[in-house]
Each structure stands twice: as C-alpha cells, then as structure tokens.
Design a protein around this motif. Structure first.
Motif, short mmCIF file in Angstrom:
data_model
loop_
_atom_site.label_atom_id
_atom_site.label_comp_id
_atom_site.label_asym_id
_atom_site.label_seq_id
_atom_site.Cartn_x
_atom_site.Cartn_y
_atom_site.Cartn_z
N GLY A 8 0.46 -1.50 0.32
CA GLY A 8 0.34 0.02 0.29
C GLY A 8 1.43 1.33 0.31
O GLY A 8 0.88 2.58 -0.50
N LEU A 13 -0.99 8.94 -1.39
CA LEU A 13 -2.00 9.48 -0.33
C LEU A 13 -2.92 10.50 -0.54
O LEU A 13 -1.91 11.78 -0.66
CB LEU A 13 -0.84 9.60 1.05
CG LEU A 13 -1.78 9.87 2.11
CD1 LEU A 13 -2.37 7.54 2.61
CD2 LEU A 13 -0.42 9.62 3.24
N TRP A 181 -7.95 0.97 6.87
CA TRP A 181 -6.23 0.75 6.05
C TRP A 181 -7.35 2.13 4.81
O TRP A 181 -6.33 3.13 4.80
CB TRP A 181 -6.36 0.04 5.01
CG TRP A 181 -5.34 0.35 3.72
CD1 TRP A 181 -3.90 -0.55 4.25
CD2 TRP A 181 -5.10 0.28 2.31
NE1 TRP A 181 -3.14 -0.47 2.79
CE2 TRP A 181 -3.94 -0.07 2.11
CE3 TRP A 181 -6.46 0.72 1.69
CZ2 TRP A 181 -3.57 0.49 0.82
CZ3 TRP A 181 -6.46 0.87 0.85
CH2 TRP A 181 -4.85 0.62 -0.01
N LEU A 182 -8.22 2.30 4.25
CA LEU A 182 -8.33 3.10 3.47
C LEU A 182 -8.27 4.40 4.16
O LEU A 182 -7.80 5.87 3.51
CB LEU A 182 -9.76 3.16 2.60
CG LEU A 182 -10.22 3.99 1.61
CD1 LEU A 182 -9.62 3.43 -0.04
CD2 LEU A 182 -11.38 3.00 1.46
N TYR A 183 -8.41 5.06 5.06
CA TYR A 183 -8.54 6.51 5.68
C TYR A 183 -7.66 6.56 6.23
O TYR A 183 -7.22 7.67 7.51
CB TYR A 183 -9.71 6.84 6.08
CG TYR A 183 -11.54 7.04 4.79
CD1 TYR A 183 -10.36 7.90 4.08
CD2 TYR A 183 -12.25 5.58 5.05
CE1 TYR A 183 -11.46 8.01 3.55
CE2 TYR A 183 -12.73 5.85 3.43
CZ TYR A 183 -12.44 7.17 2.46
OH TYR A 183 -13.52 7.10 1.74
N SER A 184 -6.58 5.62 6.12
CA SER A 184 -5.44 5.38 7.35
C SER A 184 -5.40 5.81 8.91
O SER A 184 -4.91 6.75 9.59
CB SER A 184 -4.34 6.66 6.54
OG SER A 184 -4.17 6.74 5.72
N GLY A 219 -6.40 -4.24 2.23
CA GLY A 219 -5.78 -3.31 1.74
C GLY A 219 -4.42 -2.61 1.39
O GLY A 219 -4.00 -2.40 0.10
N ASP A 220 -3.48 -3.62 1.68
CA ASP A 220 -2.23 -3.03 1.24
C ASP A 220 -1.70 -4.15 0.39
O ASP A 220 -1.25 -3.93 -0.33
CB ASP A 220 -1.47 -3.93 3.19
CG ASP A 220 -0.46 -2.32 3.42
OD1 ASP A 220 -1.08 -1.46 2.56
OD2 ASP A 220 -0.29 -2.80 4.31
N SER A 227 -5.83 4.55 -4.45
CA SER A 227 -5.38 5.04 -3.31
C SER A 227 -5.25 5.32 -2.27
O SER A 227 -6.71 5.03 -1.44
CB SER A 227 -4.95 7.14 -4.08
OG SER A 227 -6.43 7.46 -4.15
N ARG A 228 -5.34 5.80 -1.06
CA ARG A 228 -5.18 6.21 0.13
C ARG A 228 -5.73 7.48 0.31
O ARG A 228 -5.47 8.24 -0.46
CB ARG A 228 -4.46 5.72 0.96
CG ARG A 228 -4.26 3.81 1.21
CD ARG A 228 -2.79 3.57 1.74
NE ARG A 228 -3.07 3.37 3.44
CZ ARG A 228 -2.48 2.73 4.38
NH1 ARG A 228 -1.02 3.05 3.92
NH2 ARG A 228 -2.99 3.14 5.27
N TYR A 229 -6.58 7.58 1.51
CA TYR A 229 -6.51 8.82 2.14
C TYR A 229 -6.43 8.75 3.30
O TYR A 229 -5.88 7.62 3.69
CB TYR A 229 -8.41 9.04 2.24
CG TYR A 229 -8.32 8.82 0.19
CD1 TYR A 229 -8.69 9.28 -0.88
CD2 TYR A 229 -9.18 7.37 0.53
CE1 TYR A 229 -9.04 9.42 -1.82
CE2 TYR A 229 -9.91 7.10 -0.93
CZ TYR A 229 -9.82 8.27 -2.09
OH TYR A 229 -10.29 8.23 -3.49
#
Lengths: 618, 332
Positions: A8, A13, A181-184, A219-220, A227-229
């Motif tokens: 990821g 990001l 994961w997606l939103y850190s 997610g990774d 993308s991640r956010y």
C-alpha cells in the motif's frame, strides 16, 4: 480480483478535508458497532466528527430484506463540521438490500464497497431484486469496489475454534479493517476495545482482531484501491481534553451533574421507550454517585415516582419520548400546581402515535409548551447537539430548582444517538445553584414567595413545618381555596413565575451580520445543518445571519429587537412549523417564513442553503 | 427522642374542617388511624400521608402530618418515589376502590410486588362517591347505579384476592365501624416490614348505604364474620362456638374445638386465597383480620444496598470523575 502483491505504501496518499462514510448492512451485521468504532478511532485520532445512526424499528426484521437494513453514517474532518454530511462519499454495503436502499444517497462519482459474497440469488430475492445491481448497470456513475468479505473472513479464520456461523459474524471487523487502511486510521483503539469487550471470551476477541487485521492487510496486498486517503486531525477544535459523546449520554451526565451542583442526589423514575431508554441505562450505572433509578411500571409512574422523590428532597427527573410525554401530562400539571422541581426529558421521535419510533422529528414543541389541561405553564429548553445536551441538562436542573417548577428538556433521535467530540468542562467552571431547604418555622407559609416567585422547598422530616400540598387549588397557607379571586391570583402567580425565568437567561447571539435581509432561526438539533448551510451561503458571498434558541419557553428577552433588524426570519423545523406559530403569536409584527421537513430524517445543509439562496434572491 | 412529648390522638388532627358527609364511614377510620399513630409513638414530621382522588383521598388534609393529595390512582407511584428517596419516612397511602383498583390498579399491583415499606389503606365502599354514585370495580354484578340503570354487567374484583395475586407480603381486612378490630389491624400493618395492604369495609351513607350490612352490621357481624388471627383457631360467633376447618380443598363449618389454627405466615398463599373466597358459599362467614403476613425483601433497602455496594466497589463518584471519564484525548 487479482492477488498480485503490492504494498500500500506505493499507492498515492490523498489528503482530504472531510469524508462521509455510510456503513450499511442487515440489522444483525453489526453496522452500529462498526460505525461506532470508526467514530471512536477518528475521535481519538483528533478529527472533528458527527454521526447519524439509522436503524429499523424492528430488532431483527427478516434477514436480508430492505426493512432490515441498518445504517451508520459519519463525517470526519480536519475542519470544524456541524453535521454527519449530506451525501456519503463512500457506501459500504454488506448485502444487496443495504446497497439498494442506500446507493441513491451517495454523491455522484462516489465509491461503493460491496460485499459480493452476499450477492447470491437467494439474497437478491430477499431484497426483492430481479437482477444483480452489481451487474445490471444500476451503479453506473459510481466507483464500485467488489470484495467477497464472506469468503475472506472464512479463509482468515479457517483455524478458529468458532463455529462457521460465528465466524461470519466477524465480517464487520474485516470491513472495518479495510476502511481503517483506506483512511489511514490506527487499529489499536479497536483492538483494545475488543480485548475489553470480550475479556471473558478470548476466542471471540481473537477472531475479531484477526478479521480486523486481515481487512487492514487486504488493503495493502490486494489491488482494490487506486489510492489511500488521509484526513489530518482537526486544527479548529479548541484546545482542551475531549471525549466522544452521544446526546443521551450527555443528558444522563448532565442530570447527575445538575443534582450535584445543587447539592442534591438524583432520582430518575422512568419507563423504557425508544429513543430515550439509554438515559435510564446510563444513570442506572451511576449508582456510586448516589443516583437512584426506578424502572417504573409505566410512563405515569415514571413521572409520579420522580415527583414523589422531589417532594422528599431529591432532584426528581423522568425521561421519555413523545407518546410517553402524552401519558405524563396530568402529572406535569400536578408538578405545576404543587410547585416542585422536576426535569422531564423528551427525546423526540416521529409521530403521531407510535409513528416513526427510530426516526427523528421535532414535533412535540407545542405539546411541551401548551399540552396540559388548563393554565399550566412550564419552561421548555432544547438541546442543539450531542455535546450541548450536557449543558442543557444542567440548565434544566438549575431552572427547576431555582424556580421550583417542572422543566421540559427536548432532545431528539438525531442527537440522542449521534455523537461528537465533547470538550470536557472544568468542574470549577460549572454553575452552582445550591439548594437550601426551608427549616425555619417562623412565619412559615407553604406558598409564600421569594424574589424569583418560587415557594419554599420543605421536605418531610422537617420538624414544626408539617403541611399539606396537592392538586387542589391552594392559597398561600397551603389550605384548599376555591374562591374565584384566589384562583385568578394563583394562576397569575404561576404564570408570572415562569415568564420571570427570562430574567435569568441570556439573549442568544446573532452569528453573522447584526442586520440584513435574512436571519435563519433554529432550535434543537437543526443547529448543525443550519450552521453548515449558513457558512456555505456566506462563503459564496451572500449576507445571511443565524441565531439559535436554547430556551424556547419563555422566550429570552431581546428577540423582538433582533427580529426587527432583519427583513425576514426563516425557521427550518422538523415539524409543520410549530416554533413559527409560537413566534407569530408572540411577535406578530415580524415576517417569519417557515421551512418545514417531516421525513424522519434530519435536514441536509444543502437543502437549507438552497432555501436561503431562494429567499435572498426573491 | 425519648425526651420528646408523646403525641396524643388529637395531636394528629389538622386544623382543617372535615368535609365528609355526616355518617360517613371515613370518620371512624380517621379516628382509628389517629389513635393508632398515637399508640405507635409516631411523630408528625416523619409521617407522610399520600392519596389520589376520591372521597377517601381528602384524608391527608385532615391529618396534622406531612401530606400529599395527588392525582387519580397515582398515590402508590408518588409514595414509592417518596419512600425510595427517603426510607426514614413512615409513608401511608389512603385510597378507595375506584382510585386504587380501577384507574390506579396498575400502580397498586406494582407497589405490592415491589414491597416498599408502605402502609396502604383501601377504603372499599363498592361505589364511586365523589362523582356521585356510579358502580365501581368492586360493586357486585347487578348493582343499579346512574351508569348501570339496568344493573351492572361487570364482574367485581375482590381486593384481598387482588393483593394476594400481586404477591403482597401483608394483606388484611377490617370494618369501619369495628373500632377495636381496626385499631389492631392498623397497628399490625404499621409493624409489618414491607407493603401492608388493608381493605376497610367502608359504608357510603349517600350512594351505597348498607352495602356491607349483611356481614358488617354490629348486630350480625359476630355471626357473619370470621376474624383471622395469627396462631389462633378459626372460630366465630357471639359465643365463639363455631369454627372453620379445611379438609382437602373444602372448608367446613365445625364446632369451635375442631377448628383449624390460622397461620398467615406460611410458605404458600393458598390458605389465604381460600379464605378470601370463603364467603362465596353463603353459609360461610366473611373473613376479616390478617390473611397474609410474610417476610420479603424491601425495595428501598435493596436499592440502597446496591448504592452502598457500588460506592464500595468503585468509590464515591464526584463531579470530576463523572465528567472526566471514558476514553479522552487532548487537543493542544
């Protein structure tokens, strides 16, 4: 779906100001827990946030049906926000029913994360779907991420001692992990919560923790997203210590605090009713504060036990929702004529009758202000937000005690179950209103008055002050009097006392220009959407102001003068215009424009903003 | 406290003019209650009379104690709040057959099962008096009143059976004109720890005069009533020559020497239920006295015990600990 491994960290990001997520699934899918965990983690992370749980009236409607869909929406932000968001950016749909009920609310181009494992022919049938919306073009215009969460969880927990059915109950934590994961977001807060929640069932804690971690890792390692956010902590929150709080929780704490600030103990007489029940539950857990809770046989006994407790020297309170308030009406009249302190909390829901028990409405305002036989005035307050509910409950206690009167505190289903960060007050900063029970027998009259118009509070057990009170009209001596003159005198005294409360409350502030074309006036939980709408219109360069009422009866001083500075006053209300009616009768010279909504759902900021623009342009 | 003057019966009379109808059974009852309070060494300030609505519910105004005249049927709920808040108070409820068993039947059921240490006096005159003569939930079927001109088609409640069914720990019956008996029952009710339910046959001279005459009139009551006295034989009659014995499930009238001994404190309420229905056989006397007197946990004591336990386990809560709890974070 590919299984190509890719970390990821290589994904870009993206920084966002704010994100709105809606979790939706079957009532048994644990969506409320998922939403609450995401909320909690985001709160501890430092975001500003607001939430909107939305669940069906049935505990378990038939599985997989549209009626059984339970949802939880939250907005989390790096800026100061006021609402759970108008349109979700992301919809997590655990089954076909959840997808079909919710996807239209999504913003255009929004993301849908669908649990494909639940899109079987049988599940589609349960949701009354002839074709699979993931395949038939229904979702054109949205970005759809397909994950077979059922299968992933089964694989992850292949070695678990849990039964297959219980393994599937870990789906929501897999989903939560994926969203973390997606939103850190960090996973630790939830891992700790699971350990604590399932301390006695470590195998359940382990399974859910593994599912959470697997979702996060998915997610990774799987190319699900481009993308991640990241939503950085909110810089706009004032410095201080915070906790996340729901409206009902804040009311419960406020009542307990209000009693303490008066030097009294709290007694809650209450009968379970959605959506007020959790106040009773919260207070039942505060026994070490000396709080006595009495789960009564009905709504009437709820208020009557509370009134009896006030008579005996406790601060009596009762909690309910609209239909229950109707049942308490006669006892409220008794509290008015015996002039005893009492706090009545009404967490409003849609009506009439049983109506929409799990949805929001603010249509008990006239019932609260006017809904008793004869002349029975009492003060009415309303909570604006979850956090504001604490201060409002304390204020309700203050008024009840200082003026020896029942007080109605209005909340509603939106803020009762919605949560937000609450900046914890310093105990020293809270108002104190210590009670002095009357003990001096010299010149004692049960219905004599102090400077506020309040009668003395004498509790049974006090020597040489024995007297009788009751529902029959009395004169100053406490003896029954039904002479025509006395009744008019007592009626006026009771009314003047309530009107006099306005001497102890501030004039609400105007937000925005002090004068102009339009003032948007709100009460209760419309505050968030009104704030959001007014900010948008102001950012677009138009002039509009806002004011919010906490004290609704009596109205605070100074309103007439404020209204006079605006050409029109717009009032968004989740009823057919009840505050508007009250204002028109009190201030007939001003131009009030009602903006009603009765859909069981809170206002969206955009709806109000559109109406404001329309009014400004005409 | 021992240095305090002991109060006499007249000390419990308030300065308010009593406005029951001349000849009303309520006069005898209030007289008896005031006498019982004096005999019990009660204080004015620690005694609270709570009532609902109806003729009987004017009672608190005539007592020189604390008093709360509330709303129709709700006295048990108001009184429960008072007693739960302050267990040190001695709380009495005065109610009637309409107030206590019709509009307030639900609250009556629940106070009896909760078993707060409260004394309930239910004045049963089998009629609505204050609204001027309509049939009540204890009126016999067929009673002709303004709202039942062809006779009531309702089946009545038996207050004793109702109280027993609610798991009441003390259930008794007495008669408004039988002062000696009433005094004894009132004192036993006051002494009982838990909710005491006392049905009082009370004559309404205006709207239902003589409704208990067949059993309670002075000239017949020795023959027509059976006084249930704990530990005593079930005997009745002017000469106490007749007795009641139960064989299997069937009561029989026997000679006094063969009468059964009355025990209202047994594990089962069955004998009390049986006694409550004894006079369904017209040959049998109507039982009065103590139907049931058993021990049970007291609501307000259990509530306070939980508070004590919570304080012991978690420490006494403070405003600080109330607000500053849960998971918190700091914004600088």
């Amino acid at each position: 779906m590919t299984t190509t491994e890719q970390t990821g960290a290589e994904l870009p990001l993206e920084q966002c100001d704010r994100v709105v997520i809606r979790f939706a699934g079957d009532s048994g899918d644990g969506m409320q827990i998922t939403g609450n965990q995401f909320t909690h983690t985001s709160a501890v992370f430092g975001n500003d946030l607001a939430t909107l749980p939305d669940f069906p009236a049935e505990i378990r409607a038939p599985a997989g049906t549209r009626a059984g869909v339970s949802g939880f929406q939250l907005q989390f932000s790096s800026r100061d926000i006021h609402t759970p968001g108008d349109e979700p950016d992301v919809l997590v749909a655990m089954n076909p029913a959840a997808l079909i009920v919710n996807y239209k609310d999504l913003r255009s181009g929004g993301t849908i994360i669908a649990n494909t494992g639940a899109f079987t022919a049988a599940e589609l049938r349960k949701a009354s779907l002839d074709t699979n919306p993931l395949e038939d073009g229904t979702l054109a215009g949205y970005r759809v991420i397909q994950v077979d969460i059922n299968k992933r969880v089964q694989e992850t927990l292949a070695d678990s001692p849990l039964k297959s059915k219980d393994i599937q109950r870990c789906k929501n934590f897999y989903t939560l992990g994926l969203m973390y994961w997606l939103y850190s977001r960090p996973v630790e807060t939830t891992l700790n919560w699971l350990d604590e929640k399932f301390a006695k069932r470590p195998e359940v804690a382990d399974a859910n923790k593994k599912a959470l971690q697997a979702g996060y890792n998915a997610g990774d390692i799987q190319e699900l997203f481009q993308s991640r956010y990241a939503v950085p902590p909110c810089g706009a929150l004032p410095a201080g210590t915070y906790r996340n709080i729901m409206g009902n929780q804040a009311v419960a704490l406020g009542l307990a605090a209000g009693a303490e600030l008066a030097g009294l103990k709290l007694f809650l007489g209450s009968y379970p009713i959605t959506p007020a029940t959790t106040i009773l539950e919260e207070l039942a857990a505060l026994k070490n504060f000396g709080v006595k809770t009495f789960q009564a046989e009905d709504e009437i006994a709820g208020i009557c036990t509370a009134l009896g407790a006030s008579y005996a020297g406790y601060l009596g309170a009762t909690t309910t929702s609209g239909p229950g308030l109707a049942l308490k009406t006669e006892a409220m009249g008794l509290a008015v004529i015996t002039e005893l302190p009492l706090v009545i909390v009404n967490v409003q829901r849609g009506g009439p009758s049983t109506g929409l028990p799990t949805k929001v409405e603010q249509a008990d305002l006239l019932q609260s202000v006017c809904g008793r036989n004869s002349e029975a005035p009492l003060p009415v307050l309303a909570c604006a937000t979850a956090a504001d509910s604490f201060d409002c409950a304390v204020e309700a206690c203050r008024i009840a005690i200082e003026y020896m009167t029942p007080v109605i505190l209005l909340s509603d289903n939106f803020i009762a179950n919605g949560s937000q960060p609450w900046k914890l007050p310093r105990v020293d900063d809270l108002p104190k209103f210590p009670v002095t029970f009357r003990k001096d027998p010299v010149d004692f009259l049960p219905y004599s008055r102090n400077e506020k118009g309040a009668r003395p509070w004498v509790i049974p057990g006090t020597k040489d002050l024995v007297h009788r009170i009751g529902g029959l009209e009395k004169d100053e001596t406490g003896n029954i009097s039904i002479t025509p003159e006395n009744h008019e005198i007592m009626t006026r005294i009771r009314q003047d006392k309530i009107i006099g409360i306005r001497d102890s409350i501030p004039t609400p502030a105007v937000d925005g220009p002090e004068s102009g074309d339009l003032l948007v006036l709100g009460w209760g939980s419309t505050k968030g959407p009104i704030n959001g709408a007014v900010e948008r219109v102001q950012e677009a360069g138009q002039s509009v102001s806002q004011m919010h009422l906490r004290h609704i009866w009596p109205f605070p001083k100074g309103l007439d003068e404020i209204f006079g500075r605006f050409k029109a006053v717009m009032i968004p209300e989740m009823n057919m215009g009840q505050l508007t009616r009250l204002l028109r009768s009190e201030y007939p010279q001003h131009n009030f424009i009602s903006y009603p909504k009765v859909q069981g759902q809170p206002f969206r900021a955009t709806e109000i903003a559109t109406k404001i623009k329309e009014l400004l342009e005409n | 406290m021992s240095t305090e003057t002991v109060l006499k019966k007249k000390d419990f009379k308030s300065d308010q003019e009593v406005r029951w109808c001349p000849g009303c059974g309520d006069y005898g009852i209030i007289n008896s209650v005031q006498g019982a309070l004096a005999d019990l060494g009660a204080t004015k300030e620690n005694t609270v009379f709570v009532s609902g609505i109806g003729c009987s519910s004017r009672f608190p105004y005539y007592m020189d104690t604390y008093g709360f005249h509330s709303i129709h049927g709700r006295a048990p709920a108001i009184a429960s709040g008072i007693k739960a808040a302050n267990p040190d108070l001695t709380v009495w409820i005065v109610t009637g057959d309409g107030d206590g068993l019709s509009i307030g039947g639900n609250h009556m059921a629940h106070i009896l099962r909760r078993n707060l240490d409260i004394n309930i006096l239910l004045f049963n005159n089998q009629i609505y008096g204050l609204t001027k003569g309509q049939y009540s939930p204890t009126s016999p079927t067929g009673l002709r009143t303004k709202t039942s001109p062809m006779g009531s088609v309702d089946r009545p409640f038996d207050p004793i059976g109702f109280a027993l069914g609610c798991n009441a720990t003390f259930v008794a019956r007495t008669i408004d004109t039988h002062m000696k008996h009433m005094g004894g029952v009132l004192k036993a009710a006051a002494a009982h720890k838990g909710t005491s339910f006392v049905e009082i046959f009370q004559n309404c001279v205006i709207f239902n005069d003589g409704c208990f005459d067949e059993t309670a009139a002075k000239d017949v009551r020795d023959e027509r009533t059976l006084d249930l006295r704990p530990g005593e034989p079930l005997v009745y009659g002017k000469e106490l020559d007749k007795g009641v014995r139960v064989d299997g499930w069937d009561p029989h009238i026997v000679a006094a020497g063969e009468a059964a001994t009355w025990d209202p404190a047994g594990a089962s309420s069955a004998p009390a239920f049986l006694m409550s229905q004894l006079d369904q056989d017209p040959a049998m006397p109507t039982p009065i006295g103590i139907f049931q007197a058993v021990e049970g946990p007291i609501y307000e004591e259990a509530l306070e015990a939980q508070i004590d336990e919570a304080v012991e386990r978690k420490g006494a809560g403070t405003l600080e600990s109330l607000i500053w709890s849960g998971e918190t974070w700091t914004v600088d």
